[in-house]
Enzyme design. Structure first.
Site, mmCIF file in Angstrom:
data_model
loop_
_atom_site.group_PDB
_atom_site.id
_atom_site.type_symbol
_atom_site.label_atom_id
_atom_site.label_comp_id
_atom_site.label_asym_id
_atom_site.label_seq_id
_atom_site.Cartn_x
_atom_site.Cartn_y
_atom_site.Cartn_z
ATOM 1 N N ALA A 95 0.872 -1.181 0.000
ATOM 2 C CA ALA A 95 0.000 0.000 0.000
ATOM 3 C C ALA A 95 0.902 1.223 0.000
ATOM 4 C CB ALA A 95 -0.906 0.019 1.224
ATOM 5 N N TYR A 157 -3.066 0.882 10.032
ATOM 6 C CA TYR A 157 -3.106 -0.273 9.109
ATOM 7 C C TYR A 157 -4.036 0.045 7.933
ATOM 8 C CZ TYR A 157 -2.230 -5.131 7.858
ATOM 9 O OH TYR A 157 -1.822 -6.272 7.216
ATOM 10 N N LYS A 164 -6.735 -6.978 3.399
ATOM 11 C CA LYS A 164 -6.639 -8.297 4.044
ATOM 12 C C LYS A 164 -8.027 -8.931 4.206
ATOM 13 C CE LYS A 164 -2.142 -8.622 4.638
ATOM 14 N NZ LYS A 164 -1.373 -9.391 3.633
ATOM 15 N N ILE A 193 5.662 -8.974 12.930
ATOM 16 C CA ILE A 193 7.080 -9.362 12.866
ATOM 17 C C ILE A 193 7.803 -8.283 12.063
ATOM 18 C CG2 ILE A 193 8.718 -11.100 11.993
ATOM 19 C CD1 ILE A 193 6.425 -13.167 12.248
ATOM 20 N N THR A 195 9.655 -6.809 9.395
ATOM 21 C CA THR A 195 10.107 -7.128 8.035
ATOM 22 C C THR A 195 10.074 -5.817 7.252
ATOM 23 O OG1 THR A 195 7.852 -7.503 7.290
ATOM 24 C CG2 THR A 195 9.047 -9.444 8.089
ATOM 25 N N LEU A 196 10.452 -5.914 5.969
ATOM 26 C CA LEU A 196 10.411 -4.728 5.110
ATOM 27 C C LEU A 196 8.981 -4.168 5.032
ATOM 28 C CD1 LEU A 196 12.428 -3.217 3.283
ATOM 29 C CD2 LEU A 196 11.638 -4.657 1.392
#
Ligand code: NAD
Length: 257
Positions: A95, A157, A164, A193, A195-196
């Site tokens: 996004a 989010y 999602k 977690i 992450t990128l």
């Protein structure tokens, strides 16, 4: 253990060693799978090639999920090399950064389209192309990665939560359609977690801390725990499971006040 001996898998969504898709790829390869890995654009090609260095004869191909021609040639290369496909891992999401920072009601039409296209429609587009190859194997298994932001509101989010929700619904519709072909479709809903992709969510560290404080296990999960759940769904142990969203989040999803 070699639950994946003789199996061929396609993993879409490896960017670097922290990628959840890479943890799944590595786990499947350790258990005997032959893999095709993709990279999104030349920027990530070297990362993926370096990671794949330790794998036995991997197929490495470009795949931007917004490019139909690239997806077509990806599957035709896999068919040429392996004559079929047993499993597909979908670990792709995107996004625009601005849409993950400004008020949700200000999500742009283009930002909405892009997030839903890359993060949800891509599962349908990839699965559709995987079906004929999986039919050659008598069936197959598809796993995607999702987040609880589909059902609950997490600050920032935003449009990714909507994407999602579409992704999880697509899992159920695909599972219903493809079950008679012995193709299963499931999702793993991972806890947060680093992450990128996670770096794009502002305030991500405070989400991590909330999980440490409130999840029944009083900790966050790591990529290996997500990978093992995905491997269960992809492999023979999960043969009775389809249309499922499996929560791997230390139990956080169950908590109220
Ligand atoms: P990541 O950044 O390592 O992986 C995201 C991948 O999406 C990258 O490989 C990127 O190249 C790919 N991608 C983006 N746009 C693409 C496009 N147009 N075409 C092809 N590929 C494209 O981060 P990750 O956390 O491993 O994310 C993998 C999946 O896990 C995502 O669906 C993410 O939403 C989901 N997830 C992550 C977390 C978390 O906290 N990290 C939690 C739950 C779910």
């Amino acid at each position: 253990m070699s639950a994946f001996a003789g199996k061929v898998g396609l993993v879409v969504g490896v960017a670097n060693k922290r990628s959840l898709s890479w943890a799944i790829a590595k786990g499947a390869a350790d258990q005997g799978a032959s893999l095709a890995l993709t990279y999104q654009g030349e920027r990530l090609e070297e990362n993926v090639r370096e990671l794949a260095d330790g794998l036995a004869d991997p197929l490495i191909l470009p795949c931007d999920v917004t490019a139909d021609a690239q997806m077509d040639s990806l599957f035709s290369e896999i068919d040429k090399k392996h004559g079929g496909l047993d499993f597909l891992v979908h670990g792709v999401a995107f996004a625009d950064r601005e849409d993950l920072a400004r008020p949700f009601s200000e999500t742009s039409r283009e930002g909405f389209r892009l997030a839903l296209d890359v993060s949800a429609y891509s599962l349908i587009a990839l699965t559709r192309r995987a079906v004929p190859l999986m039919e050659k194997r008598g069936g197959g298994s598809v796993v995607t990665l999702t987040y609880l932001g589909s059902e609950r509101v997490f600050t920032n989010y935003n449009v990714m939560g909507v994407a999602k929700a579409a992704l999880e619904s697509s899992v159920r519709y695909l599972a219903s359609e493809l079950g008679p072909k012995n193709i299963r479709v499931n999702a793993v809903s991972a806890g947060p977690i680093k992450t990128l992709a996670a770096a794009g969510i502002s305030g991500f560290s405070s989400i991590l801390q909330t999980y440490r404080d409130r999840a029944p296990l009083r900790r966050t999960v790591d990529a290996s725990e997500v990978a093992e759940a995905a491997l269960f769904l992809l492999g023979p142990a999960g043969r009775g499971v389809t249309a499922e969203v499996l929560m791997v989040d230390g139990g956080f999803h169950a908590m109220g006040v």
